[in-house]
Design an enzyme around this catalytic site. Structure first.
Site, mmCIF file in Angstrom:
data_model
loop_
_atom_site.group_PDB
_atom_site.id
_atom_site.type_symbol
_atom_site.label_atom_id
_atom_site.label_comp_id
_atom_site.label_asym_id
_atom_site.label_seq_id
_atom_site.Cartn_x
_atom_site.Cartn_y
_atom_site.Cartn_z
ATOM 1 C CG HIS A 180 2.362 6.695 19.558
ATOM 2 N ND1 HIS A 180 1.878 7.545 19.328
ATOM 3 C CD2 HIS A 180 2.682 6.210 18.437
ATOM 4 C CE1 HIS A 180 2.770 8.515 18.435
ATOM 5 N NE2 HIS A 180 3.174 7.292 17.684
ATOM 6 C CG ASP A 194 -3.299 4.486 18.974
ATOM 7 O OD1 ASP A 194 -3.718 4.245 17.884
ATOM 8 O OD2 ASP A 194 -2.579 4.654 19.357
ATOM 9 C CD GLN A 220 1.305 0.415 14.224
ATOM 10 O OE1 GLN A 220 1.905 -0.663 13.620
ATOM 11 N NE2 GLN A 220 2.071 1.704 14.730
ATOM 12 C CE LYS A 235 0.866 4.532 12.292
ATOM 13 N NZ LYS A 235 2.961 5.316 12.039
ATOM 14 C CB CYS A 239 5.643 8.163 19.259
ATOM 15 S SG CYS A 239 6.397 9.139 18.500
#
Lengths: 406, 154
Positions: free
Chosen positions: A121, A198, A201, A224, A362
């Site tokens: 991302h 990261d 998700q 999220k 993104c």
């Protein structure tokens, strides 16, 4: 908690969206919020509000305890060794900027290399790009394979003696590929390379155990994870958070301020300058309790069934092309329709109350690699059902009709 | 909201078979535009002759049906006009998309006005207005020769 009844916990699904029932397939962008989280924000502002960590009056002490209580819940949820390894930020983007910036200040030198992947991302690329400019650092990209995965060999291939950091996502927001973080960390640590994950998700969809993953940093986006916006979490191993310099300066992060010298606060205050997103932090405790009450194993099972069902139904639909085919996949299905631009798909689906994302999500590097300008993406959360994918498919057919496709 | 108003036959037809989707040979003005939110991009090429008349206009790029149709109709209408006429048409179109219910210009034939008005369906879709206006803003930049890349997010 029965997973079939979970939708009832989310007030938004009682609303009519342009006269339609909401079919929300945009959770990879941001999840909807359960009533317990919404109510907690209201309750805190109504009955308990105060700033934290400063004043000594009753409300301030109570609010500080609630704030720190969430830190403990997060520590437990991700199995961090120490409570002080949990830093609140304004989002996962700030968490990743914090890591890139402070590693850049103290740890990285001219000519050092950072290894990313083609799946990253922008928020796990742009902060590192700054170091290209300011410190003359080189960025390499591990390539995706045909299935839209990053096999560990593709990481290994790009490691050089100058690689100092590997910064990778846990779960791709486009192909849904789950990266083998534990194996990557083992490989990296054997060569003294720092691993930054990261987890935007990964955190909502996977079981988290940062000690087992053994990564050095893990960034989380709370909105999220059925939590409020304006809040992220940075997990960092204590040795790194202690060794690296502060990121932002201001109130709350100092020990002593004199005209000729300043000393900084201990962890985690050192990284929490200024008034933090207090209500959001306190309400996020309810998000964690919500996730725990369902159980991450149940969530994983439910979402796996949804994604398998969604893929099955979309594969049968002519002209729909699914992006990537990772063996280990979660959360999202990205697709294109030959002859219809993703933005047109999204507008037509929206008319039926079907909310998806269209664009490059993104991830321009990935879309360039796939040689497509954009894609459409359906992503799931705990509240989705198979019927959401039935409706998605029906609306896709409407789209095809408008564009005169067979 | 009305999908039929947005995706009118003319739009779908121009979207599928965009006119002037090529690069003008010997162009003397050009500009690039992009929409960073969706990755759409357009490159407009112009050939202005000595009489300040648009001898040729073309575009390259990719985008949704709305943006492709808008660029296609735009190039069709601007070709053969003087630079001042072109500016009037651009202002008229952008004014209509923004706030005016109708087109005001007297330069355009009724048929051409009908074509342009087909794009008015985006007014009900605020997120899609940029799709319809990107090529027009890029044309302005090309004519002004300011060398600036147009972005919908500036």
């Amino acid at each position: 908690m029965n997973i079939d009844n979970i939708k009832k916990e989310f007030p938004i699904f009682d609303e009519k969206i342009q006269n339609n029932d909401l079919v929300y397939l945009d959770s990879a962008n941001s999840s909807q919020k359960p009533k317990v989280v919404i109510d907690r924000i209201n309750e805190f502002y109504t009955k308990e509000f105060s700033n934290v960590g400063r004043s000594i009056h009753y409300l301030a002490v109570a609010a500080t305890n609630l704030y720190e209580n969430t830190r403990s819940s997060v520590q437990k949820y991700i199995n961090a060794k120490d409570k002080n390894e949990i830093v609140f930020t304004k989002g996962a983007t700030e968490a990743l900027n914090l890591v890139a910036n402070t590693l850049g200040q103290k740890y990285l030198n001219e000519g050092d290399e950072i290894l990313l992947t083609e799946l990253e991302h922008h928020s796990n690329y742009v902060p590192w790009h700054y170091l290209r400019k300011s410190k003359n650092i080189k960025i390499n990209f591990a390539e995706i394979n045909e299935e839209g995965e990053i096999p560990i060999e593709n990481i290994e291939k790009k490691i050089t003696p100058k690689t100092k950091v590997i910064a990778i996502n846990h779960l791709s927001n486009v192909t849904g590929a789950i990266l083998p973080i534990k194996e990557i960390t083992e490989l990296a640590h054997a060569k003294d390379i720092i691993v930054v994950v990261d987890g935007c998700q990964g955190a909502p969809h996977l079981k988290l155990d940062v000690q087992d993953l053994d990564c050095d940093f893990y960034a989380i986006s709370c909105h999220k994870m059925y939590g409020p916006t304006g809040l992220g979490i940075l997990y960092g191993k204590k040795k790194w958070l202690e060794e690296l310099p502060p990121y932002q300066g201001g109130g709350g992060m100092i020990k002593e301020v004199k005209k000729d010298r300043i000393t900084y606060g201990d962890l985690p205050n050192k990284y929490e300058a200024g008034t933090m997103a207090t209500a959001q932090v306190i309400a996020f405790d309810k998000s964690i309790k919500f996730l725990e009450s369902i159980g991450i194993e149940n969530i994983i099972k439910h979402e796996k069934e949804l994604i398998e069902y969604g893929q099955e139904i979309l594969k049968k639909n002519n002209s729909v092309k699914i992006i990537g085919n990772p063996k280990n996949k979660g959360g999202v299905i990205s697709f294109t329709i030959e002859g219809v631009h993703p933005h047109d798909i999204a507008t037509i689906l929206d008319e039926d109350g079907v909310a998806i994302r269209a664009g490059h999500h993104c991830c321009q590097i990935l879309h360039d690699k796939l040689e497509i300008p954009a894609s459409a993406r359906a992503s799931v959360g705990v509240y989705n059902t198979k019927s959401d994918f039935d409706q998605l498919n029906e609306s896709i057919n409407k789209c095809k009709k408008i564009f005169d496709l067979k | 909201m009305n999908l039929k108003e947005l995706y009118q036959e003319i739009i779908l037809e121009h979207g599928k078979n965009p006119r002037n989707l090529r690069k003008t040979e010997n162009f003397n003005k050009d500009a690039k535009g992009n929409n960073p939110l969706c990755g759409d991009n357009v490159h407009v090429y112009l050939k202005l002759n000595n009489q300040r008349k648009v001898e040729d206009i073309s575009f390259e790029g990719s985008g949704c049906a709305i943006s492709m149709a808008s660029a296609s109709i735009m190039t069709d209408l601007i070709k053969g006009k003087s630079d001042n006429e072109a500016k009037e048409i651009i202002d008229d179109f952008l004014g209509m998309i923004k706030e005016n219910p109708e087109l005001k210009s007297t330069i355009l034939e009724e048929d051409d006005k009908t074509k342009l008005m087909c794009l008015s369906g985006v007014k009900q879709y605020p997120m899609r207005v940029k799709c319809a206006t990107l090529s027009w803003h890029t044309l302005i930049s090309a004519m002004e020769d300011d060398g600036k890349q147009v972005s919908t997010e500036d």
